[in-house]
Write a protein that holds these residues in place. Structure first.
Motif, PDB file in Angstrom:
ATOM      1  N   LEU A  75       0.707  -1.465  -0.117  1.00 40.75           N
ATOM      2  CA  LEU A  75      -0.007  -0.183  -0.158  1.00 40.75           C
ATOM      3  C   LEU A  75       1.096   1.542  -0.317  1.00 40.75           C
ATOM      4  N   ARG A  77       3.946   1.540  -0.777  1.00 38.33           N
ATOM      5  CA  ARG A  77       4.523   1.431  -2.579  1.00 38.33           C
ATOM      6  C   ARG A  77       3.686   1.872  -3.396  1.00 38.33           C
ATOM      7  N   VAL A  78       2.039   1.499  -3.165  1.00 38.40           N
ATOM      8  CA  VAL A  78       0.903   2.387  -4.127  1.00 38.40           C
ATOM      9  C   VAL A  78       0.643   3.986  -4.545  1.00 38.40           C
ATOM     10  N   GLU A  79       0.644   4.197  -2.761  1.00 32.33           N
ATOM     11  CA  GLU A  79       1.063   5.700  -2.805  1.00 32.33           C
ATOM     12  C   GLU A  79       1.467   6.237  -3.348  1.00 32.33           C
ATOM     13  N   GLN A  82       2.081   6.436  -6.380  1.00 31.73           N
ATOM     14  CA  GLN A  82       0.751   8.283  -6.943  1.00 31.73           C
ATOM     15  C   GLN A  82       0.552   9.580  -6.959  1.00 31.73           C
TER      16      GLN A  82
END
Length: 98
Positions: A75, A77-79, A82
């Motif tokens: 999560l 890494r995703v943030e 983004q």
């Protein structure tokens, strides 16, 4: 140490309906830090948002406490990705005005 601003793990667990062993597992895996004052375990208020997020992941998605470190890493890494997309879109908008 002044416990005025600290949050008791026992109270947190009662309010969120989780076992104290869940919090102990999170601390063991390095996901949160606890403070012991006069044989009572507390967390700092700054960690409350992260702890509540971990509880929601555990309860809503039935993720085992030992696996939460992997999920939170993904999560994060995703943030970060983004945020990188937003930065690149802003740079692109500078060079290609609408």
């Amino acid at each position: 140490m002044n416990t005025e601003h600290l949050i008791s793990i026992r109270e947190f667990c009662q309010y969120n309906q989780v076992e104290i062993t869940f919090i102990e597992a999170l601390e063991y895996n390095g996901l949160i830090e606890t403070v012991i004052v006069e044989q009572v375990v507390y967390i700092h208020p700054e960690q409350l948002v992260r702890l509540e997020k971990l509880v929601r992941l555990h309860q809503d998605l039935a993720i085992h406490p030992d696996d939460l470190d992997v999920v939170t890493g993904l999560l994060e890494r995703v943030e970060a990705l983004q945020q990188q997309i937003v930065t690149l879109q802003n740079r692109l908008a500078f060079y290609e005005p609408l």
